[in-house]
Design a protein around this motif. Structure first.
Motif, short mmCIF file in Angstrom:
data_model
loop_
_atom_site.label_atom_id
_atom_site.label_comp_id
_atom_site.label_asym_id
_atom_site.label_seq_id
_atom_site.Cartn_x
_atom_site.Cartn_y
_atom_site.Cartn_z
N CYS A 1 0.85 -1.18 0.00
CA CYS A 1 0.00 0.00 0.00
C CYS A 1 0.90 1.24 0.00
O CYS A 1 1.88 1.30 0.74
CB CYS A 1 -0.90 0.00 1.24
N ASN A 2 0.54 2.20 -0.82
CA ASN A 2 1.36 3.41 -0.90
C ASN A 2 1.05 4.42 0.21
O ASN A 2 1.67 5.47 0.29
CB ASN A 2 1.19 4.08 -2.26
N HIS B 1 -8.34 -3.29 1.15
CA HIS B 1 -7.63 -2.61 2.22
C HIS B 1 -7.70 -1.10 2.04
O HIS B 1 -8.04 -0.37 2.97
CB HIS B 1 -6.17 -3.06 2.26
N LYS B 2 -7.40 -0.63 0.85
CA LYS B 2 -7.39 0.81 0.59
C LYS B 2 -8.78 1.41 0.78
O LYS B 2 -8.93 2.49 1.36
CB LYS B 2 -6.86 1.09 -0.81
N GLU B 3 -9.80 0.72 0.30
CA GLU B 3 -11.17 1.22 0.44
C GLU B 3 -11.58 1.34 1.91
O GLU B 3 -12.16 2.34 2.31
CB GLU B 3 -12.15 0.32 -0.31
N SER B 4 -11.28 0.31 2.69
CA SER B 4 -11.74 0.32 4.08
C SER B 4 -10.85 1.15 5.00
O SER B 4 -11.35 1.85 5.89
CB SER B 4 -11.87 -1.11 4.61
N ILE C 1 -14.63 3.73 3.15
CA ILE C 1 -15.85 3.16 2.59
C ILE C 1 -16.45 2.18 3.60
O ILE C 1 -15.77 1.27 4.09
CB ILE C 1 -15.58 2.48 1.24
N ARG C 2 -17.72 2.36 3.92
CA ARG C 2 -18.42 1.51 4.87
C ARG C 2 -19.79 1.13 4.32
O ARG C 2 -20.37 1.85 3.51
CB ARG C 2 -18.63 2.23 6.21
N TYR C 3 -20.28 0.01 4.77
CA TYR C 3 -21.58 -0.51 4.37
C TYR C 3 -22.43 -0.62 5.64
O TYR C 3 -22.27 -1.57 6.40
CB TYR C 3 -21.42 -1.87 3.69
N PRO C 4 -23.33 0.35 5.88
CA PRO C 4 -24.11 0.35 7.13
C PRO C 4 -25.23 -0.68 7.12
O PRO C 4 -25.89 -0.91 6.11
CB PRO C 4 -24.67 1.76 7.20
N CYS C 5 -25.44 -1.29 8.28
CA CYS C 5 -26.55 -2.23 8.47
C CYS C 5 -27.82 -1.41 8.66
O CYS C 5 -27.82 -0.42 9.40
CB CYS C 5 -26.29 -3.10 9.70
#
Length: 116
Positions: free
Chosen positions: A1-2, A17-20, A25-29
């Motif tokens: 990862c940079n 990894h980079k997204e989270s 970036i999250r995906y809510p319940c």
């Protein structure tokens, strides 16, 4: 990862990894305050916490959280499926995992960021 010291063994893992970790970036319940880092993790969370979905083993009392965990359990405990590494003591339950192990541990394969 940079952006940190993390090193991935697959491009997909690096992207996740980079997204989270760096892009947040999250995906809510929609049923509680949980926020998953991937859509797959959100699906598993909902199945386990809100729908009571389990995958029982037909040969013992084990109950998997996912169909994949049940498959791994059966391969490891009931089928004797084993893919040994010819360079160390590592053993895998799938040929795909063995390939990733060999590439990352013995061949030094890394997937650098495609943006830098």
């Amino acid at each position: 990862c940079n952006q940190c010291e993390y090193q991935a063994t697959t491009y997909r893992t690096l992207k996740r990894h980079k997204e989270s970790k760096h892009e947040g970036i999250r995906y809510p319940c929609d049923q509680c305050d949980h926020k998953a880092t991937t859509s797959g993790n959100l699906k598993q969370h909902k199945e386990r916490k809100h729908e009571g979905v389990y995958y029982p083993c037909g040969q013992c009392d084990y109950k998997g959280n996912t169909s994949e965990s049940l498959k791994r359990h059966k391969e490891r405990n009931h089928k004797g499926v084993c893919y040994p590494c010819d360079q160390c003591d590592f053993k895998s339950t799938t040929s795909g995992y063995l390939k990733i192990h060999k590439e990352s541990k013995h061949e030094g394969v890394r997937y650098p960021c495609d943006q830098c």
